[in-house]
Design an enzyme around this catalytic site. Structure first.
Site, PDB file in Angstrom:
ATOM      1  N   GLY A   1       1.419   1.490  -7.580  1.00 19.73           N
ATOM      2  CA  GLY A   1       0.661   1.554  -8.822  1.00 19.73           C
ATOM      3  C   GLY A   1       0.711   2.927  -9.458  1.00 19.73           C
TER       4      GLY A   1
ATOM      5  N   ASP B   1       0.815  -1.222   0.000  1.00 22.10           N
ATOM      6  CA  ASP B   1       0.000   0.000   0.000  1.00 22.10           C
ATOM      7  C   ASP B   1       0.846   1.269   0.000  1.00 22.10           C
ATOM      8  OD1 ASP B   1      -2.329  -1.694   0.363  1.00 22.10           O
ATOM      9  OD2 ASP B   1      -1.768  -1.819   2.478  1.00 22.10           O
TER      10      ASP B   1
ATOM     11  N   HIS C   1      -3.869  -1.994  -6.639  1.00 25.27           N
ATOM     12  CA  HIS C   1      -3.213  -0.748  -7.024  1.00 25.27           C
ATOM     13  C   HIS C   1      -4.285   0.252  -7.439  1.00 25.27           C
ATOM     14  CE1 HIS C   1       0.974  -2.691  -7.937  1.00 25.27           C
ATOM     15  NE2 HIS C   1       0.650  -2.675  -6.675  1.00 25.27           N
ATOM     16  N   THR C   2      -4.298   1.401  -6.780  1.00 30.50           N
ATOM     17  CA  THR C   2      -5.273   2.446  -7.075  1.00 30.50           C
ATOM     18  C   THR C   2      -4.608   3.574  -7.848  1.00 30.50           C
ATOM     19  OG1 THR C   2      -6.490   1.935  -5.043  1.00 30.50           O
ATOM     20  CG2 THR C   2      -6.938   4.058  -6.084  1.00 30.50           C
TER      21      THR C   2
END
EC number: 6.3.4.4
Length: 435
Positions: free
Chosen positions: A17, A13, A41-42
């Site tokens: 990404g 986190d 992945h945001t």
């Protein structure tokens, strides 16, 4: 250097990404080399939020090739679902721009059932898995009984592989008085998805080696983080794959050297159970959680939050041979009066400058902190280094000193363009993006 590896330096986190998406504008290919759809992945593009689980971040850019390597545990249903969800948003994903290693082990329903069953049996000693079947799939891979993507095109081979797989799983299920799985059920499950997934099957190792010969720029996108590594993480509260940079070679089939970039948050988070020396179970932790919107992309679980741990990150840097750091989510710290960095641990009268392997010691470590004044200014969306607050720069420089390698980029905001360049990279400038 044309090959770049992006790895997380904490418990996942970290914002990998977004960084891969940022760097991929001038790359040719992005490769996932480990993990499965337990990683999220945001990426925010033009105010549209994309949440990727299996697909490499390059799918959001036209003209790029996305590759899933043999080190990935592949849930075929999850992959097709993710592809279709992006197509609805106008993304063109096809076998010409998405390639999946023919050697990928497949996650099937039997793996998800086994994972949930054993998590329930563990009671109060749960690992905190995502119940996606990743661990049991890797178990079958190591046990030489996995169904691989290449098996789907040969009915005789698939039948033999299924016999081996079910002999193992049904023996366990019988012992636990659980329903036995019939071979016909598994065949139906596989046949339902085979036609959709087979077109993406490719000899990825060969394609990647050809790309290197052609001088193409390749980014290897890691999932999870260093301290979820099965060998080097906070065992047993880890994932079931190797997450450090050396996994690139076995997880993709490419033996070429690469420049390793580590991504770390300006504070620390982790999802699930396990040791966390700098965790803040107080107002500080609550503020980090709220401001940072720290919910798991895949699990939607609340992330535990704490101060930046320089000991942990320095160890991760050494494990992966990291040459450069990207520090993310600095804007989350904008409102803090005081900010702390962990510089060492204390346990039973002894000072540690590394994370000991013993779980019992990890759980009792007392962090040693340095305290810094906050900057108390809004930095979200800032693009220019010279406009950053003085105290933020001091904080970044101290992090840099403690981990021993340069911080080239920082991030202050969720959008693709919210990246600030502090230093030039030592590899080819053509890999970088200028905003």
């Amino acid at each position: 250097m044309n090959n770049i590896v992006i790895v997380g330096l904490q418990w996942g986190d970290e914002g990998k990404g977004k960084i891969v998406d940022y760097l991929s504008e001038n790359a040719d290919t992005v490769v996932r080399f480990q993990g499965g759809n337990n990683a999220g992945h945001t990426i925010v593009v033009d105010d549209e939020v994309y949440k990727l689980n299996l697909l490499p971040s390059a799918v959001l850019r036209t003209g790029k090739i996305s590759i899933i390597g043999n080190g990935v545990a592949l849930d075929p249903y999850a992959l097709i679902s993710e592809i279709e969800s992006l197509r609805v948003k106008g993304m063109d994903i096809n076998p010409n721009n998405l390639m999946v290693s023919e050697s990928c082990p497949l996650i099937l329903s039997v793996h998800k059932e086994k994972e949930k069953l054993f998590e329930d049996l563990n009671g109060n000693h749960k690992i905190g898995t995502t119940n996606k079947g990743i661990g049991p799939c890797y178990e079958d891979k190591v046990g030489r009984r996995a169904i691989r993507l290449c098996d789907l095109e040969n009915a005789d081979e698939l039948n033999k592989r299924l016999d081996t797989l079910l002999n193992y799983h049904n023996a366990i299920r019988k012992g636990l008085s659980y329903r036995v799985i019939k071979k016909e059920e598994m065949l139906r499950e596989i046949e339902e998805i085979a036609e959709k997934i087979i077109p993406y099957r490719k000899p990825v190792w060969k394609i990647l080696n050809d790309f290197v010969k052609e001088g193409k720029k390749i980014i290897f996108e890691g999932a999870q983080g260093t301290f979820l590594d099965i060998d080097h993480g906070t065992y047993p509260f880890v994932t079931s794959s190797n997450t450090i940079a050396s996994q690139v070679m076995t997880g993709s089939g490419l033996s070429s050297n690469a420049y390793v970039i580590g991504v770390a948050k300006a504070y620390t988070t982790r999802v699930g159970n396990g040791p966390f020396p700098t965790e803040q179970r107080n107002e500080v932790g609550n503020s980090l959680f709220t401001i940072g919107k720290e919910l798991g992309t895949v699990s939607n679980r609340k992330r535990r939050c704490g101060w930046f741990d320089a000991v942990l990150v320095r160890q991760a840097v050494q494990l992966s041979g990291v040459s450069s750091i990207i520090l993310t989510k600095l804007d989350v710290l904008d409102s803090f009066d005081k900010i702390k960095i962990c510089t060492g641990y204390q346990y039973s009268g002894k000072i540690y400058d590394y994370l000991p392997a013993s779980r019992s010691i990890q759980e009792e470590l007392e962090p040693i902190y340095e305290e810094f004044p906050g900057w108390k200014e809004n930095t979200q969306g800032e693009k220019l280094a010279e406009k950053l607050p003085v105290n933020l720069i001091k904080y970044v420089k101290r992090v840099e000193e403690l981990i021993g390698i340069p911080i080239h980029l920082i991030s202050a905001g969720p959008k693709r363009e919210d990246v600030i360049k502090l230093k030039d990279f030592k590899f080819s400038e053509s890999v970088l993006v200028s905003y």
